[in-house]
Enzyme design. Structure first.
Site, short mmCIF file in Angstrom:
data_model
loop_
_atom_site.label_atom_id
_atom_site.label_comp_id
_atom_site.label_asym_id
_atom_site.label_seq_id
_atom_site.Cartn_x
_atom_site.Cartn_y
_atom_site.Cartn_z
N ASP A 67 58.15 -41.59 -52.61
CA ASP A 67 57.60 -40.27 -52.91
C ASP A 67 58.70 -39.27 -53.27
OD1 ASP A 67 55.18 -41.35 -52.36
OD2 ASP A 67 54.53 -39.76 -51.04
N CYS A 85 57.33 -46.53 -45.55
CA CYS A 85 57.24 -45.20 -46.15
C CYS A 85 55.82 -44.85 -46.59
CB CYS A 85 58.20 -45.09 -47.33
SG CYS A 85 59.95 -45.11 -46.83
N ASP A 86 55.50 -43.59 -46.45
CA ASP A 86 54.38 -42.91 -47.05
C ASP A 86 53.11 -43.73 -47.21
OD1 ASP A 86 57.07 -41.51 -48.35
OD2 ASP A 86 55.54 -40.13 -47.68
N LYS A 87 52.70 -44.05 -48.43
CA LYS A 87 51.40 -44.67 -48.66
C LYS A 87 51.37 -46.14 -48.27
CE LYS A 87 51.20 -40.76 -49.99
NZ LYS A 87 52.62 -40.68 -49.74
N CYS A 97 62.86 -41.23 -44.44
CA CYS A 97 63.56 -39.94 -44.36
C CYS A 97 63.38 -39.30 -42.99
CB CYS A 97 63.07 -39.02 -45.47
SG CYS A 97 63.48 -39.64 -47.12
N SER A 116 53.97 -32.83 -49.06
CA SER A 116 54.84 -33.74 -48.32
C SER A 116 54.91 -33.27 -46.87
CB SER A 116 56.24 -33.72 -48.93
OG SER A 116 57.17 -34.30 -48.05
#
Length: 557
Positions: free
Chosen positions: A83, A124-126, A196, A473
């Site tokens: 992202d 991460c993320d999705k 992150c 985010s």
């Protein structure tokens, strides 16, 4: 573990499966390995996402654990989008939609090859919610083991994360820092592999995997570079065999009470607004109702105990040293805010999992009696501009912006809004309205970290709000209200806002209203032009036709 009504019998057992076994022999598999349970090790390793660049090592550790416990591991892939790299340009249109591709591909690999169980390796993320959605959908015994958080950067004795770099861009545009100092930020903030380092979406979801019961304790906070992360991966590989033996399936764990536990931890930690989008999608796959008003009920009774970056200076490594997610859950359990009787993939209850937990740093993880606030980190706002809700990270909003009336500055895309912000055209008291960026309108419901970080970097986060039918985010701070539903592309009221309109924001009261009469809104609606899709080819065009609204998780219909 001897074969007994295993799913993998469909490819391993009987004379009619000789062709199938022949193909397994072609993989180098032995007859002995075909007598053992077949465990799919789903790794999202790649060389484009810093959070995933080391997942090959995690996968090898998982496979070792599976073998030690008597299973046969088989490595299969999953895709991912970074992202951060996709932020602020059309590539972000692919981020949220990739969640559906990941869920579909994990389902495909698991069902087509008759895996007995799954060890899911996202970071991460999705990727995390996509794999959890697949686990709920297939209901195959599953464990999640993430790659772990990145360590924070250090610049002149200050903790840094990726969000600081985005905000430094805004500071540079405002003339507060120069290009040399911006370069210091970009070269320092992300020192190595891992998700992150703040309480952004990836770390939010990795922590919530623990809270909901599908990951071992430590999953959310053990640093990516720590040897303990490799040990945890081996333990996950061994543990999946116990989960399989007990017949414990994802939907046995993903109960309404488990989602309530996850939301309690979400509120205590101050997780990303994206956690609402993803938990509702996972709940959808698990067949668990999760209306957004339920989130407010939980938020209203759950104290916020952590102010991790971007809400405060501390990073995930600090939470880990403070005791991690088990310590957070222990604090909540002491206040009887957690159901500790629930079963988890440890094959033990929540109570057993957190029995030895302790809060080792009350500054990072505040005790209940000294909470940052009596209410949770997230809030869902409702009103005539958001009849089906909009989500804000309340714990990252300056006190001055909790109740505010702002003047609308309207933009029909993220790019035009960023240009206005960088061009110093946004003034104190404005609310930046970015629309046609929802699941259908974007398409893909882009994250708005670039505009929110620019506002923060310019020092406007205490004076300017931002609302959008897109999303934010987890690195976003300020009065940033996303997921406005219905979205503009569906003719939602956000499409009717005009420059100069007044918008009343009242986060403590869970309200957001456009100060325009119902009669005037009806008149504007009659003049509203039909939405024209931005994408006409490729799979995003299919996604645009099939995706549902944000308030039900933007799942495909």
């Amino acid at each position: 573990m001897a074969s007994k009504n295993r799913t993998s019998d469909m490819v391993f057992k009987g004379p009619e499966r000789a062709p199938h076994r022949s193909l397994f022999y072609a993989l180098g598999m032995t007859a002995e390995e075909m007598k053992r349970p077949l465990i799919g090790v789903v790794s999202a390793f790649n060389e484009i996402i810093p959070g995933h660049v080391h997942l090959d090592k995690i996968a090898e550790a998982v496979k070792a654990g599976v073998r030690m416990a008597g299973g046969t591991p088989v490595l299969v892939p999953a895709i991912g989008v970074c992202d951060g790299i996709a932020m602020g340009h059309p590539g972000m249109c692919y981020s949220l939609p990739s969640r559906e591709l990941i869920a579909d591909s994990v389902e495909t690999l698991a069902r087509a090859h008759c895996f007995d169980a799954l060890v899911l390796i996202p970071n991460c993320d999705k990727i995390i919610p996509g794999m959890l959605m697949a686990a709920a959908r297939t209901n195959i015994p599953s464990i999640v083991i993430s790659g772990g958080p990145m360590l924070g950067g250090d610049l002149d004795g200050r903790h840094l994360s990726l969000s600081n770099v985005f905000e430094a861009v805004g500071a540079c545009k405002a003339g507060k820092i120069g290009l040399a100092e911006l370069a210091d930020y970009e070269e320092t903030a992300c020192p190595g592999c891992g998700s992150c380092s703040g309480m952004f979406t990836a770390n939010s979801m990795n922590c919530l995997c623990e809270a909901i019961g599908l990951a071992l304790p430590g999953n959310g906070t053990i640093p990516a570079v720590a040897a303990a992360r490799i040990r945890l991966a081996k333990q996950a590989g061994m543990q999946i065999m116990k989960v399989l033996e007990k017949g414990l399936r994802p939907r046995d764990i993903l109960t309404p009470a488990a989602f309530t536990n996850a939301l309690r931890v979400d509120m205590a930690l101050g997780c990303s607004t994206n956690s609402v989008l993803h938990l509702t999608a996972i709940a959808h796959e698990a067949g668990v109702p999760m209306p957004l008003k339920r989130i407010n009920e939980i938020s209203a009774t759950t104290p916020n105990l952590c102010h991790l970056n971007p809400a405060g200076p501390d990073l995930i490594q600090d939470l880990h040293l403070a005791g991690g997610v088990p310590a957070v859950m222990k604090e909540l359990a002491r206040a009887k805010l957690l159901d500790t009787k629930l079963m988890t993939v440890t094959c033990q209850t929540v109570a057993r999992n957190i029995a030895g937990a302790a809060n080792r740093n009350p500054r990072v993880l505040r005790p209940i009696k000294n909470a940052y606030s009596p209410t949770g980190g997230l809030a869902v706002l409702f009103g005539n501009i958001a009849p089906r809700g909009g989500v804000v990270k309340r714990s990252a909003v300056a006190p001055e912006m909790l109740v505010k009336t702002c003047t609308a500055r309207v933009f029909d895309s993220e790019e035009t809004a960023i240009a206005a912000i960088y061009g110093r055209k946004i003034k104190k008291g404005d609310v930046v309205v970015i629309r046609y960026e929802g699941p259908k309108g974007g398409p893909g419901m882009r994250e708005m970290l670039s505009p929110t970080s620019a506002l923060a970097g310019m020092g406007l986060d205490k004076d300017v709000a931002l609302i959008t039918d897109g999303r934010f985010s987890g690195a976003t701070r300020g009065a940033a209200i996303g997921h406005i539903a219905p979205e503009a592309a569906d003719g939602g009221p956000i499409a009717l806002v005009k420059n100069g309109d007044k918008i009343d924001i009242n986060i403590p009261a869970y309200k957001i209203n456009l100060r325009v009469s119902a009669k005037e809104l009806q008149a504007r609606a009659r003049k509203l032009k039909a939405f024209r899709p931005r994408v006409k080819t490729g799979w995003l065009s299919r996604y645009q036709r099939l995706v549902g609204p944000a308030d039900i998780g933007a799942v495909l219909q």
